[in-house]
Scaffold this motif. Structure first.
Motif, PDB file in Angstrom:
ATOM      1  N   GLY A 122       2.476   8.372 -15.294  1.00 44.91           N
ATOM      2  CA  GLY A 122       3.406   7.406 -14.726  1.00 44.91           C
ATOM      3  C   GLY A 122       3.076   5.984 -15.126  1.00 44.91           C
ATOM      4  N   LEU A 123       1.784   5.664 -15.172  1.00 41.51           N
ATOM      5  CA  LEU A 123       1.354   4.328 -15.569  1.00 41.51           C
ATOM      6  C   LEU A 123       1.766   4.035 -17.011  1.00 41.51           C
ATOM      7  N   MET A 124       1.522   4.980 -17.901  1.00 41.05           N
ATOM      8  CA  MET A 124       1.876   4.751 -19.304  1.00 41.05           C
ATOM      9  C   MET A 124       3.393   4.715 -19.489  1.00 41.05           C
ATOM     10  N   ARG A 125       4.117   5.495 -18.718  1.00 42.20           N
ATOM     11  CA  ARG A 125       5.582   5.437 -18.797  1.00 42.20           C
ATOM     12  C   ARG A 125       6.079   4.050 -18.400  1.00 42.20           C
ATOM     13  N   ALA A 126       5.438   3.450 -17.385  1.00 40.02           N
ATOM     14  CA  ALA A 126       5.819   2.101 -16.969  1.00 40.02           C
ATOM     15  C   ALA A 126       5.598   1.099 -18.100  1.00 40.02           C
ATOM     16  N   TYR A 127       4.467   1.219 -18.798  1.00 36.16           N
ATOM     17  CA  TYR A 127       4.212   0.319 -19.928  1.00 36.16           C
ATOM     18  C   TYR A 127       5.199   0.572 -21.069  1.00 36.16           C
ATOM     19  N   GLU A 128       5.444   1.839 -21.377  1.00 35.70           N
ATOM     20  CA  GLU A 128       6.363   2.162 -22.472  1.00 35.70           C
ATOM     21  C   GLU A 128       7.752   1.596 -22.211  1.00 35.70           C
ATOM     22  N   GLU A 129       8.255   1.778 -20.995  1.00 32.84           N
ATOM     23  CA  GLU A 129       9.595   1.298 -20.668  1.00 32.84           C
ATOM     24  C   GLU A 129       9.655  -0.226 -20.629  1.00 32.84           C
ATOM     25  N   ALA A 130       8.542  -0.870 -20.262  1.00 35.24           N
ATOM     26  CA  ALA A 130       8.524  -2.333 -20.211  1.00 35.24           C
ATOM     27  C   ALA A 130       8.544  -2.951 -21.603  1.00 35.24           C
ATOM     28  N   PHE A 131       7.838  -2.332 -22.544  1.00 33.96           N
ATOM     29  CA  PHE A 131       7.740  -2.904 -23.892  1.00 33.96           C
ATOM     30  C   PHE A 131       8.859  -2.457 -24.820  1.00 33.96           C
ATOM     31  N   ALA A 132       9.552  -1.372 -24.473  1.00 31.96           N
ATOM     32  CA  ALA A 132      10.601  -0.839 -25.349  1.00 31.96           C
ATOM     33  C   ALA A 132      11.690  -1.861 -25.681  1.00 31.96           C
ATOM     34  N   PRO A 133      12.170  -2.666 -24.712  1.00 34.87           N
ATOM     35  CA  PRO A 133      13.211  -3.646 -25.066  1.00 34.87           C
ATOM     36  C   PRO A 133      12.773  -4.671 -26.103  1.00 34.87           C
ATOM     37  N   LYS A 135       0.822  -1.204   0.000  1.00 39.28           N
ATOM     38  CA  LYS A 135       0.000   0.000   0.000  1.00 39.28           C
ATOM     39  C   LYS A 135       0.860   1.259   0.000  1.00 39.28           C
ATOM     40  N   GLY A 136       0.637   2.110  -1.018  1.00 38.35           N
ATOM     41  CA  GLY A 136       1.352   3.375  -1.098  1.00 38.35           C
ATOM     42  C   GLY A 136       2.731   3.253  -1.723  1.00 38.35           C
ATOM     43  N   ALA A 137       3.143   2.048  -2.126  1.00 35.80           N
ATOM     44  CA  ALA A 137       4.499   1.843  -2.653  1.00 35.80           C
ATOM     45  C   ALA A 137       4.620   2.173  -4.130  1.00 35.80           C
ATOM     46  N   GLY A 138       3.518   2.399  -4.818  1.00 33.24           N
ATOM     47  CA  GLY A 138       3.578   2.713  -6.241  1.00 33.24           C
ATOM     48  C   GLY A 138       3.617   1.473  -7.102  1.00 33.24           C
ATOM     49  N   LEU A 139       3.971   1.667  -8.368  1.00 34.37           N
ATOM     50  CA  LEU A 139       3.947   0.583  -9.344  1.00 34.37           C
ATOM     51  C   LEU A 139       5.126  -0.361  -9.153  1.00 34.37           C
ATOM     52  N   ASP A 140       4.871  -1.637  -9.390  1.00 30.66           N
ATOM     53  CA  ASP A 140       5.911  -2.671  -9.321  1.00 30.66           C
ATOM     54  C   ASP A 140       6.529  -2.788 -10.713  1.00 30.66           C
ATOM     55  N   LEU A 141       7.560  -2.019 -10.995  1.00 29.30           N
ATOM     56  CA  LEU A 141       8.122  -1.947 -12.348  1.00 29.30           C
ATOM     57  C   LEU A 141       8.690  -3.277 -12.842  1.00 29.30           C
ATOM     58  N   PRO A 142       9.332  -4.089 -12.010  1.00 35.51           N
ATOM     59  CA  PRO A 142       9.772  -5.399 -12.504  1.00 35.51           C
ATOM     60  C   PRO A 142       8.610  -6.268 -12.995  1.00 35.51           C
ATOM     61  N   TYR A 143       7.438  -6.103 -12.367  1.00 33.34           N
ATOM     62  CA  TYR A 143       6.283  -6.877 -12.838  1.00 33.34           C
ATOM     63  C   TYR A 143       5.899  -6.452 -14.255  1.00 33.34           C
ATOM     64  N   PHE A 144       5.939  -5.151 -14.534  1.00 34.70           N
ATOM     65  CA  PHE A 144       5.618  -4.674 -15.877  1.00 34.70           C
ATOM     66  C   PHE A 144       6.551  -5.292 -16.905  1.00 34.70           C
ATOM     67  N   ALA A 145       7.824  -5.429 -16.567  1.00 32.32           N
ATOM     68  CA  ALA A 145       8.782  -6.038 -17.485  1.00 32.32           C
ATOM     69  C   ALA A 145       8.429  -7.498 -17.751  1.00 32.32           C
ATOM     70  N   ARG A 146       8.052  -8.217 -16.701  1.00 33.17           N
ATOM     71  CA  ARG A 146       7.668  -9.622 -16.883  1.00 33.17           C
ATOM     72  C   ARG A 146       6.397  -9.737 -17.711  1.00 33.17           C
ATOM     73  N   LEU A 147       5.462  -8.820 -17.481  1.00 33.38           N
ATOM     74  CA  LEU A 147       4.225  -8.813 -18.261  1.00 33.38           C
ATOM     75  C   LEU A 147       4.519  -8.594 -19.741  1.00 33.38           C
ATOM     76  N   ALA A 148       5.383  -7.627 -20.045  1.00 36.06           N
ATOM     77  CA  ALA A 148       5.717  -7.334 -21.439  1.00 36.06           C
ATOM     78  C   ALA A 148       6.341  -8.548 -22.115  1.00 36.06           C
ATOM     79  N   SER A 149       7.171  -9.274 -21.391  1.00 38.88           N
ATOM     80  CA  SER A 149       7.786 -10.480 -21.960  1.00 38.88           C
ATOM     81  C   SER A 149       6.730 -11.526 -22.303  1.00 38.88           C
ATOM     82  N   GLN A 150       5.715 -11.639 -21.456  1.00 40.07           N
ATOM     83  CA  GLN A 150       4.631 -12.594 -21.728  1.00 40.07           C
ATOM     84  C   GLN A 150       3.814 -12.170 -22.948  1.00 40.07           C
ATOM     85  N   VAL A 151       3.492 -10.893 -23.024  1.00 37.64           N
ATOM     86  CA  VAL A 151       2.725 -10.397 -24.170  1.00 37.64           C
ATOM     87  C   VAL A 151       3.515 -10.597 -25.462  1.00 37.64           C
ATOM     88  N   GLN A 152       4.829 -10.404 -25.385  1.00 40.29           N
ATOM     89  CA  GLN A 152       5.656 -10.618 -26.568  1.00 40.29           C
ATOM     90  C   GLN A 152       5.684 -12.088 -26.954  1.00 40.29           C
TER      91      GLN A 152
END
Length: 380
Positions: free
Chosen positions: A95-106, A32-49
């Protein structure tokens, strides 16, 4: 591995809508209050790819804009006042969209944001515009990220939660599968947080009242609970789309689900799929009024697929014009159908229980015999 028995509709899916809950994207209620879990976004992007490599398209329906804004603004509790929620959403969307952009960019993938309000889909023209935009993004290889436009919507025009939005998006994009990822493994026969012996239900054939009674409330950061997920699965089922409710924190959950692994709870679709327009009538519109029907009219509509004639209407409530959406209920108040009404409320009141030959005499005009034509009517 071979697909779990009965899950062939999941493995055949080529276009997925994936709804991600706030608890999944932020690390759960303990974060709670910790913000977005950026490593999770990276794992999600790998799955979508990985899904894309197997010929599948993914549309993401994302929560967590408000949670992201809360983190930026230093808030520990979800605000109750609508203006503050909207302020958090305004701060958090970027911030949310930046997290998605950075996760999918690689992966060399771009993302596109689609913000929707309920009245966007209530208009058939804007509904089709949203469909065309989403199709164009998919055709361009862009991953669409859909969210409710929390910065401007008010209670009267809200979807209410992103579970509901995800079910409607399955219709908009004509998806083959809805996957709702939460912080729980699926639907249980009791609340697993309170009952250690609660058993996961692997398959549901129909969402009924008994099943709804098993649903719990919303989490600390999110707006939905199991009840909204069940309703989303029901709406998707009517469109002929299966739903999986699973734990988003399970390793490679998306890849494993479409491979047929028996993860989460599988909701079977109805065999008779509603046409897209009828699904829109049933769930894309907010009813403006209610027509109460006698038993004969209910039977004619539900069992025989007939239109609603004035002779079967015994009461009218609400203010509506011709072309508006109305609820059709039986004498006990149970909703049996929805449809587009052919007469305004004040005229329907004048032709209650009337024969079709009496309409013109009572109104001074006659446009149609039917109060709601069967082509504009959906049995629920």
């Amino acid at each position: 591995m071979a697909a779990a028995a009965g899950r062939e509709p999941v493995t055949r899916a080529r276009r997925l809508v994936v709804k991600l809950g706030t608890s999944v994207l932020t690390g759960g209620p303990t974060a709670k209050g910790a913000g977005l879990d950026l490593p999770y976004f990276a794992r999600l992007a790998s799955q979508v790819q990985a899904l894309a490599a197997s010929g599948r398209e993914t549309v993401i329906v994302s929560s967590a804009a408000i949670a992201c804004g809360m983190h930026v603004l230093g808030l520990k509790e979800r605000p109750r006042a609508i203006p503050m929620k909207q302020a958090c959403a305004a701060v958090g969307q970027s911030g949310l969209m930046r997290a998605y952009e950075e996760a999918f960019a690689p992966h060399g993938r771009r993302v596109g944001q689609i913000l929707l309000a309920a009245d966007d889909l209530a208009s058939r023209r804007r509904f089709l515009n949203a469909r065309n935009t989403l199709r164009a993004l998919l055709d361009a290889g862009v991953v669409p990220v859909v969210n409710e436009n929390d910065t401007v919507t008010v209670d009267e025009i809200r979807f209410g939660d992103n579970d509901t939005l995800s079910a409607l998006v399955t219709n908009v994009v004509e998806a083959d599968l809805l996957v709702i990822l939460s912080d729980i493994d699926g639907l249980y026969d009791a609340d697993p947080r309170k009952e250690p012996t609660a058993r996961l239900l692997p398959e549901i054939r129909e969402v009924d009242d008994a099943l709804r009674a098993k649903a719990g409330g919303a989490g600390a950061l999110g707006s939905g609970g199991m009840a909204t997920k069940l309703e989303a699965a029901r709406k998707a089922a009517l469109f002929g789309v299966p739903t999986i409710i699973a734990n988003g924190r399970t390793d490679d959950v998306l890849v494993r689900v479409v491979a047929g692994e028996p993860l989460g709870t599988f909701f079977r679709p109805r065999e008779e799929r509603l046409a897209s327009r009828k699904h829109w009538i049933a769930f894309g519109l907010t009813p403006s009024g209610t027509l109460t029907l006698d038993d004969g009219a209910v039977a004619a509509i539900v069992r025989k697929g007939k239109s609603l004639l004035p002779s079967g209407v015994i009461a009218v409530s609400g203010r509506f014009e011709a072309g508006d959406s109305v609820r059709l209920v039986d004498a006990s108040g149970r909703e049996v159908a929805r449809g587009l009404v052919n007469y305004p409320a004040h005229d329907v009141e004048k032709i209650l229980r009337a024969k079709t030959t009496e309409i013109e005499a009572r109104l001074g005009y006659k446009s149609l015999d039917e109060v709601v034509h069967r082509d504009d009517l959906v049995v629920l």
